[in-house]
Design a protein around this motif. Sequence first.
Motif, PDB file in Angstrom:
ATOM      1  N   HIS A 122      44.328  36.368  39.607  1.00 30.00           N
ATOM      2  CA  HIS A 122      43.545  37.019  39.382  1.00 30.00           C
ATOM      3  C   HIS A 122      43.139  37.407  41.267  1.00 30.00           C
ATOM      4  O   HIS A 122      42.926  35.624  41.521  1.00 30.00           O
ATOM      5  CB  HIS A 122      42.396  37.780  38.449  1.00 30.00           C
ATOM      6  CG  HIS A 122      41.422  37.013  38.515  1.00 30.00           C
ATOM      7  ND1 HIS A 122      39.639  36.326  38.548  1.00 30.00           N
ATOM      8  CD2 HIS A 122      41.100  35.528  37.784  1.00 30.00           C
ATOM      9  CE1 HIS A 122      39.777  35.311  38.623  1.00 30.00           C
ATOM     10  NE2 HIS A 122      39.964  34.688  37.382  1.00 30.00           N
ATOM     11  N   ASP A 154      39.138  29.498  41.448  1.00 28.22           N
ATOM     12  CA  ASP A 154      39.284  30.299  40.364  1.00 28.22           C
ATOM     13  C   ASP A 154      39.315  32.021  40.800  1.00 28.22           C
ATOM     14  O   ASP A 154      38.134  32.082  41.445  1.00 28.22           O
ATOM     15  CB  ASP A 154      38.706  30.363  39.539  1.00 28.22           C
ATOM     16  CG  ASP A 154      38.105  31.489  37.883  1.00 28.22           C
ATOM     17  OD1 ASP A 154      39.420  32.214  38.405  1.00 28.22           O
ATOM     18  OD2 ASP A 154      37.308  31.565  37.345  1.00 28.22           O
ATOM     19  N   ASP A 155      40.572  32.861  41.202  1.00 28.51           N
ATOM     20  CA  ASP A 155      41.588  32.123  40.746  1.00 28.51           C
ATOM     21  C   ASP A 155      42.777  32.039  42.064  1.00 28.51           C
ATOM     22  O   ASP A 155      43.821  32.678  41.754  1.00 28.51           O
ATOM     23  CB  ASP A 155      42.172  33.405  39.403  1.00 28.51           C
ATOM     24  CG  ASP A 155      43.598  32.677  38.956  1.00 28.51           C
ATOM     25  OD1 ASP A 155      43.740  32.137  38.834  1.00 28.51           O
ATOM     26  OD2 ASP A 155      44.050  33.804  38.074  1.00 28.51           O
ATOM     27  N   GLU A 188      39.452  40.938  36.430  1.00 24.03           N
ATOM     28  CA  GLU A 188      39.300  40.191  35.947  1.00 24.03           C
ATOM     29  C   GLU A 188      37.658  39.402  35.512  1.00 24.03           C
ATOM     30  O   GLU A 188      38.100  39.495  34.345  1.00 24.03           O
ATOM     31  CB  GLU A 188      40.137  39.223  36.491  1.00 24.03           C
ATOM     32  CG  GLU A 188      40.525  38.260  34.668  1.00 24.03           C
ATOM     33  CD  GLU A 188      39.487  36.880  34.673  1.00 24.03           C
ATOM     34  OE1 GLU A 188      39.430  36.832  33.916  1.00 24.03           O
ATOM     35  OE2 GLU A 188      38.588  36.298  35.542  1.00 24.03           O
ATOM     36  N   GLU A 189      36.999  38.871  36.137  1.00 21.92           N
ATOM     37  CA  GLU A 189      35.819  38.276  35.953  1.00 21.92           C
ATOM     38  C   GLU A 189      34.794  39.719  35.065  1.00 21.92           C
ATOM     39  O   GLU A 189      33.868  39.055  34.915  1.00 21.92           O
ATOM     40  CB  GLU A 189      35.121  38.359  37.308  1.00 21.92           C
ATOM     41  CG  GLU A 189      36.143  37.137  38.168  1.00 21.92           C
ATOM     42  CD  GLU A 189      36.122  35.667  37.087  1.00 21.92           C
ATOM     43  OE1 GLU A 189      35.238  35.357  36.578  1.00 21.92           O
ATOM     44  OE2 GLU A 189      36.431  35.043  37.911  1.00 21.92           O
ATOM     45  N   GLU A 215      46.438  31.605  34.005  1.00 22.78           N
ATOM     46  CA  GLU A 215      45.761  30.399  34.383  1.00 22.78           C
ATOM     47  C   GLU A 215      45.006  30.012  33.307  1.00 22.78           C
ATOM     48  O   GLU A 215      45.278  31.408  32.560  1.00 22.78           O
ATOM     49  CB  GLU A 215      44.180  31.005  35.138  1.00 22.78           C
ATOM     50  CG  GLU A 215      43.836  32.653  34.330  1.00 22.78           C
ATOM     51  CD  GLU A 215      42.840  33.037  35.138  1.00 22.78           C
ATOM     52  OE1 GLU A 215      41.659  32.374  35.624  1.00 22.78           O
ATOM     53  OE2 GLU A 215      41.758  34.182  34.952  1.00 22.78           O
TER      54      GLU A 215
END
Length: 486
Positions: A122, A154-155, A188-189, A215
Amino acid sequence: MNWKRWSFLIGCVVAMNGGASLRAQIRQNPPAMGIPDNPALVGDTLPLALEAQHWLVDLVKINTTNPPGNEQQAAKYIAGILAKERVTAEVLDLTPGRSAVVARLRSSAVPDPSKALLLVAHMDVVGVDRSKWTVDPFGGVVEDGYLYGRGSVDDKAMLAANLAAFIALKRGNVHLNRDVIFLATADEEQFGDASLKILIAKYWDKIAAGFAVNEGGVVVMKGDKVQYVGLQVAEKVSVNIAVTTKGKGGHASRPTKDNPVVHLAAAVEKIGNYTAPVRLTSIVRRYFEGLSGIEDDETAKWMRVIDTPDRGDHAQRVLSDMSPMWNAMMRDTIAPTVLQAGIRPNVIPSEAKAVLNVRLLPEDTIDVLLNELNKLVNDPSVKLEVMPDSGLAAPNSSMDTEFYGLLTRVCAKEFGGVPVLPLLSTGATDSAQLRLHNVQAYGVAFPLSEEDNARVHGDDERLPLASFAKGVDLITRIATEFSVSH
Ligand SMILES: [Zn+2]
């Protein structure tokens, strides 16, 4: 000579010096016992890692803090890198300013999605508290062998490593036995309206695959040595529960027994002290079994009896107390995270609210837990409701696929023959969405010390450049060995 030119030159010198020590560190690793070398398929990946390091620095400099995300800028940057390699990438728009980017290396004229390999990462990152950072979180600062910056781990590390592995395959001009798809996702977060869920709904035909690398794994270090690798095959499910209490409210000089603040506080205290029962899944059993071979005698002793009728309960308690991660792998957990009540010191509010973040084991259902919590709270003025932003339970990825075997073999070799164990990750990733669409998705990771791990989502996030080189090597070997016939 302007400042930009200077910083570029300084960056290059750092990269070159870093390169020499990287080379030394990577070569120090002993070859894994009993695993045959295959030098023909993948050669020295260090030059590639040094090249990819520049992409990573650039990606960190593109601020993709979510919200608002702004991933389109990163997507366009990646498409530009791929265009230089004569790969046409598609920027897939989701919402204004937010896009994913996908590119494909074809194995044949007619694609077989069930065989395709997806390399996914991501582009968005979590926010920063700038006052706590010692460097510019979006400056792409390289210092003492580390890249500092939000997303350096990340990431964007995996994002740049996936890009490197994909480009290595393209440059190799090899015959592929399956399509290889590069995918950079957005949101994604936050998992909102630009997330993989929406991307799948809109563009599934462009990303459909049978297998994925993402991940979510761990490479656990003890001191400066890798102790074991955890391959993520399943993840816990995040469910938020709203706790609401209502009362009449009124003047604080004449309190009544229905004060919602008091009822809420009592409910939260009971829930906070609740421990859900242990349920050992097949993944977690295999994980502890493998780990018992390398842990100290005392810890290993408990791991070996974790499932026995006479000593199991005690072993589960001991191991839960030893590690919050082990505790969370064995049971549903509940963390109260938000409290809201009151607007004035002299006013009793008519409503008080809390949020509980629940992490369910993959096969557990929220209804059972909710029932349990209602009994525990035992207060008709307190309402517990599942919030709409909850995750969905996905099936596990198989531990019997050829790809799982290959990942185990390649990870063991990459990290000097350490055990490679299946992992139920306590955190959520995009892989759940993929697993819901029949993709055998596996989570890998780059080696990070405990200290560097703690900086992820925190202050001064940083990636050791030696770890990045290992990551590029790992992903390149995985992608190549799986998609190129021997
Ligand atoms: Zn992430």
